[in-house]
Design a protein around this motif. Structure first.
Motif, PDB file in Angstrom:
ATOM      1  N   UNK A 280      -1.013  96.086  90.834  1.00 50.49           N
ATOM      2  CA  UNK A 280      -0.916  97.223  91.750  1.00 50.49           C
ATOM      3  C   UNK A 280      -0.871  96.763  93.201  1.00 50.49           C
ATOM      4  N   UNK A 281      -1.545  95.661  93.500  1.00 47.86           N
ATOM      5  CA  UNK A 281      -1.550  95.122  94.864  1.00 47.86           C
ATOM      6  C   UNK A 281      -0.254  94.406  95.204  1.00 47.86           C
ATOM      7  N   UNK A 282       0.586  94.164  94.203  1.00 44.50           N
ATOM      8  CA  UNK A 282       1.886  93.550  94.460  1.00 44.50           C
ATOM      9  C   UNK A 282       1.927  92.043  94.324  1.00 44.50           C
ATOM     10  N   UNK A 283       0.806  91.421  93.910  1.00 43.26           N
ATOM     11  CA  UNK A 283       0.820  89.963  93.776  1.00 43.26           C
ATOM     12  C   UNK A 283       1.593  89.533  92.530  1.00 43.26           C
ATOM     13  N   UNK A 284       1.304  90.165  91.395  1.00 44.71           N
ATOM     14  CA  UNK A 284       1.972  89.809  90.145  1.00 44.71           C
ATOM     15  C   UNK A 284       3.285  90.569  90.041  1.00 44.71           C
ATOM     16  N   UNK A 285       4.368  89.845  89.885  1.00 49.05           N
ATOM     17  CA  UNK A 285       5.696  90.462  89.954  1.00 49.05           C
ATOM     18  C   UNK A 285       6.251  90.856  88.590  1.00 49.05           C
ATOM     19  N   UNK A 286       5.758  90.249  87.524  1.00 48.51           N
ATOM     20  CA  UNK A 286       6.322  90.506  86.203  1.00 48.51           C
ATOM     21  C   UNK A 286       5.791  91.766  85.545  1.00 48.51           C
ATOM     22  N   UNK A 287       6.217  91.975  84.300  1.00 47.05           N
ATOM     23  CA  UNK A 287       5.815  93.136  83.508  1.00 47.05           C
ATOM     24  C   UNK A 287       4.459  92.878  82.871  1.00 47.05           C
ATOM     25  N   UNK A 288       3.589  93.870  82.911  1.00 48.83           N
ATOM     26  CA  UNK A 288       2.258  93.761  82.315  1.00 48.83           C
ATOM     27  C   UNK A 288       2.225  94.509  80.984  1.00 48.83           C
ATOM     28  N   UNK A 289       1.868  93.783  79.908  1.00 46.86           N
ATOM     29  CA  UNK A 289       1.698  94.370  78.579  1.00 46.86           C
ATOM     30  C   UNK A 289       0.235  94.200  78.188  1.00 46.86           C
ATOM     31  N   UNK A 290      -0.379  95.263  77.724  1.00 48.79           N
ATOM     32  CA  UNK A 290      -1.767  95.176  77.257  1.00 48.79           C
ATOM     33  C   UNK A 290      -1.837  95.720  75.838  1.00 48.79           C
ATOM     34  N   UNK A 291      -2.251  94.864  74.895  1.00 49.60           N
ATOM     35  CA  UNK A 291      -2.426  95.273  73.500  1.00 49.60           C
ATOM     36  C   UNK A 291      -3.876  95.694  73.268  1.00 49.60           C
ATOM     37  N   UNK A 292      -4.067  96.970  72.925  1.00 51.05           N
ATOM     38  CA  UNK A 292      -5.395  97.472  72.564  1.00 51.05           C
ATOM     39  C   UNK A 292      -5.601  97.262  71.061  1.00 51.05           C
ATOM     40  N   UNK A 293      -6.864  97.030  70.677  1.00 52.51           N
ATOM     41  CA  UNK A 293      -7.150  96.740  69.270  1.00 52.51           C
ATOM     42  C   UNK A 293      -8.256  97.612  68.670  1.00 52.51           C
ATOM     43  N   UNK A 294      -8.939  98.431  69.461  1.00 47.41           N
ATOM     44  CA  UNK A 294      -9.934  99.319  68.865  1.00 47.41           C
ATOM     45  C   UNK A 294     -11.135  99.576  69.732  1.00 47.41           C
ATOM     46  N   UNK A 295     -12.101  98.641  69.736  1.00 44.82           N
ATOM     47  CA  UNK A 295     -13.345  98.866  70.479  1.00 44.82           C
ATOM     48  C   UNK A 295     -13.079  99.053  71.967  1.00 44.82           C
ATOM     49  N   UNK A 296     -11.938  98.537  72.460  1.00 41.90           N
ATOM     50  CA  UNK A 296     -11.616  98.601  73.884  1.00 41.90           C
ATOM     51  C   UNK A 296     -11.151  99.981  74.336  1.00 41.90           C
ATOM     52  N   UNK A 297     -11.088 100.940  73.412  1.00 42.91           N
ATOM     53  CA  UNK A 297     -10.657 102.298  73.771  1.00 42.91           C
ATOM     54  C   UNK A 297     -11.767 103.330  73.591  1.00 42.91           C
ATOM     55  N   UNK A 298     -12.961 102.879  73.214  1.00 43.04           N
ATOM     56  CA  UNK A 298     -14.066 103.802  72.968  1.00 43.04           C
ATOM     57  C   UNK A 298     -15.209 103.517  73.945  1.00 43.04           C
ATOM     58  N   UNK A 299     -15.547 104.532  74.710  1.00 40.44           N
ATOM     59  CA  UNK A 299     -16.603 104.381  75.725  1.00 40.44           C
ATOM     60  C   UNK A 299     -17.928 104.929  75.209  1.00 40.44           C
ATOM     61  N   UNK A 300     -19.050 104.316  75.657  1.00 38.66           N
ATOM     62  CA  UNK A 300     -19.113 103.118  76.494  1.00 38.66           C
ATOM     63  C   UNK A 300     -18.680 101.868  75.723  1.00 38.66           C
ATOM     64  N   UNK A 301     -17.740 101.110  76.283  1.00 39.19           N
ATOM     65  CA  UNK A 301     -17.221  99.918  75.627  1.00 39.19           C
ATOM     66  C   UNK A 301     -18.333  98.882  75.500  1.00 39.19           C
ATOM     67  N   UNK A 302     -18.449  98.330  74.296  1.00 39.96           N
ATOM     68  CA  UNK A 302     -19.494  97.344  73.992  1.00 39.96           C
ATOM     69  C   UNK A 302     -20.898  97.882  74.267  1.00 39.96           C
ATOM     70  N   UNK A 303     -21.001  99.211  74.336  1.00 43.71           N
ATOM     71  CA  UNK A 303     -22.295  99.840  74.513  1.00 43.71           C
ATOM     72  C   UNK A 303     -22.772  99.979  75.938  1.00 43.71           C
ATOM     73  N   UNK A 304     -21.997  99.462  76.911  1.00 47.90           N
ATOM     74  CA  UNK A 304     -22.510  99.545  78.281  1.00 47.90           C
ATOM     75  C   UNK A 304     -21.442  99.799  79.355  1.00 47.90           C
ATOM     76  N   UNK A 305     -20.157  99.662  79.056  1.00 48.73           N
ATOM     77  CA  UNK A 305     -19.117  99.905  80.077  1.00 48.73           C
ATOM     78  C   UNK A 305     -18.754 101.382  80.066  1.00 48.73           C
ATOM     79  N   UNK A 306     -19.028 102.114  81.158  1.00 53.80           N
ATOM     80  CA  UNK A 306     -18.760 103.560  81.196  1.00 53.80           C
ATOM     81  C   UNK A 306     -17.298 103.850  81.532  1.00 53.80           C
ATOM     82  N   UNK A 307     -16.874 105.058  81.208  1.00 51.80           N
ATOM     83  CA  UNK A 307     -15.512 105.468  81.547  1.00 51.80           C
ATOM     84  C   UNK A 307     -15.506 106.144  82.916  1.00 51.80           C
ATOM     85  N   UNK A 308     -15.679 105.338  83.954  1.00 54.24           N
ATOM     86  CA  UNK A 308     -15.659 105.864  85.320  1.00 54.24           C
ATOM     87  C   UNK A 308     -14.346 105.459  86.002  1.00 54.24           C
TER      88      UNK A 308
END
Length: 405
Positions: free
Chosen positions: A139-167
């Motif tokens: 977003x800051x413009x440093x990385x010029x290429x395409x960004x792909x992010x593969x989600x696998x499960x636990x990374x889409x449910x908040x709080x992630x790993x029991x402590x990361x909030x969806x803020x």
């Protein structure tokens, strides 16, 4: 040559055969592969050592190390030097820092580290939680290429790993033209509910090596129906319901055996349940086993049982790779209809789906599979069904994505 950066925390990881397959696919598509990791695991203990060395991926590894000085004054001095070095990119650095929630000298070192990747064509991140700081560097413009992010499960449910909030955790990631990949329509729906626009979202399953997981003609004879399940000993896997099903079937006079492969915090609870029901001769906890052993036990079994259930926070199994490995070995599947499981096999054709927690349904369908003819026919259809999840098929889908980019 085009360049692609794969971001994965540990490498080579036994459970991430699919990541290695993606790297090979990218290489075939003409990309020079770089692998960014936190921790290097043993090549010798990996089942993929030969493949890794063949493609020289061992020489393409970079550790995420910002080289932050422990001495406070040296740390400040070097940070000032980095600012001078990146004077031409000062606007990007300022924007990068402004997107952070609070200031830290670490972010200056972080910016400096990632600048070496600024001209890469593609950044492929495994797990949404590893998308930082790529999301704001892009977003800051440093990385010029395409960004792909593969989600696998636990990374889409908040709080992630029991402590990361969806803020607003994925706010920056879901903006722009970043490509977000889910392994099933179920997980895609969860990601969509977090704010990811449809135009950025694509479904690509995790594949299975159908040349490695295969049926065998050397199956040992047994007077029992041999059930097997594979998964960590964790509440989401619902192993206690598999135990209850075996108990009910045994009480009906059937001869049955269940193998449970996996390890985890739930072991003592499961051991107690097995003992209380006097099923020590009928159910065996095999613990953690390597891929070769998992294949062997699948090949020696008759039916794959998968009793995954939702957790209290609503999190469910997003795909269930183990059901694919079992089908590749020619097994019919009996499973709870939880999360993305239903997308991995065909209900009534090569397995049976039951409502979550419905043990009686499990029992009824397992009883049907005591009939050898039904079991064999369903097993054959499993082998046919799993081909659409073969690494060859999934590699083709990834090749299309990489070539599009």
């Amino acid at each position: 040559m085009k360049q692609i950066l794969f971001r994965i925390r540990q490498f080579p990881h036994l459970s991430e055969t699919f990541v290695l397959a993606q790297m090979i696919t990218a290489k075939k598509a003409g990309f020079e592969v770089t692998i960014l990791i936190d921790e290097l695991l043993s090549f010798q203990e990996s089942t993929h050592e030969e493949t890794i060395l063949k493609h020289q991926f061992d020489k393409r590894i970079v550790f995420e190390d910002y080289r932050i000085q422990s001495n406070k004054f040296i740390r400040l001095f070097k940070a000032a030097f980095i600012l001078l070095k990146h004077f031409k990119n000062i606007k990007k650095l300022i924007k990068f820092l402004s997107l952070k929630k609070k200031f830290s000298l670490t972010w200056i070192y972080q910016f400096n580290f990632y600048k070496k990747f600024e001209n890469f064509d593609v950044y492929h991140i495994q797990y949404g939680t590893s998308s930082k700081p790529f999301d704001i560097l892009k977003k800051a413009g440093l990385l010029k290429g395409k960004l792909i992010v593969s989600f696998h499960g636990h990374d889409a449910f908040f709080p992630i790993n029991g402590f990361i909030p969806n803020n607003g955790y994925y706010k920056h990631l879901f903006q722009g033209d970043n490509l977000i990949v889910a392994n099933t329509p179920y997980l895609a729906g969860i990601i969509r509910s977090l704010g990811c626009p449809d135009k950025n979202l694509r479904v690509v399953p995790v594949g299975v090596d159908t040349h490695y997981f295969m049926p065998t003609d050397s199956k040992k004879s047994s007077d029992r129906l041999r059930l097997i399940t594979v998964g960590r000993l964790d509440p989401i896997k619902g192993h206690e319901f598999a135990i209850e099903a075996v108990n009910k079937i045994k009480n009906k006079g059937y001869k049955i055996k269940l193998l449970i492969i996996g390890e985890g915090d739930h072991r003592e609870l499961l051991e107690n349940k097995i003992q209380n029901l006097q099923l020590e001769e009928d159910i065996q906890l095999l613990g953690r086993r390597n891929q070769e052993a998992v294949k062997y036990y699948l090949q020696q079994s008759d039916v794959f049982l998968f009793t995954s259930v939702p957790l209290k926070d609503g999190r469910r199994e997003t795909q269930g790779l183990a059901t694919l490995e079992a089908q590749a070995c020619g097994l019919p599947v009996v499973a709870f209809n939880s999360g993305g499981i239903k997308y991995t096999f065909r209900n009534g054709e090569n397995g049976f789906l039951c409502k979550e927690f419905d043990v009686d349904c499990l029992v009824k369908n397992i009883e049907l599979l005591f009939e050898k003819k039904i079991r064999i026919e369903m097993g054959k259809r499993s082998r046919v069904n799993v081909q659409k999840f073969s690494l060859k098929n999934i590699e083709y889908q990834w090749a299309q994505i990489y070539n599009e980019l």
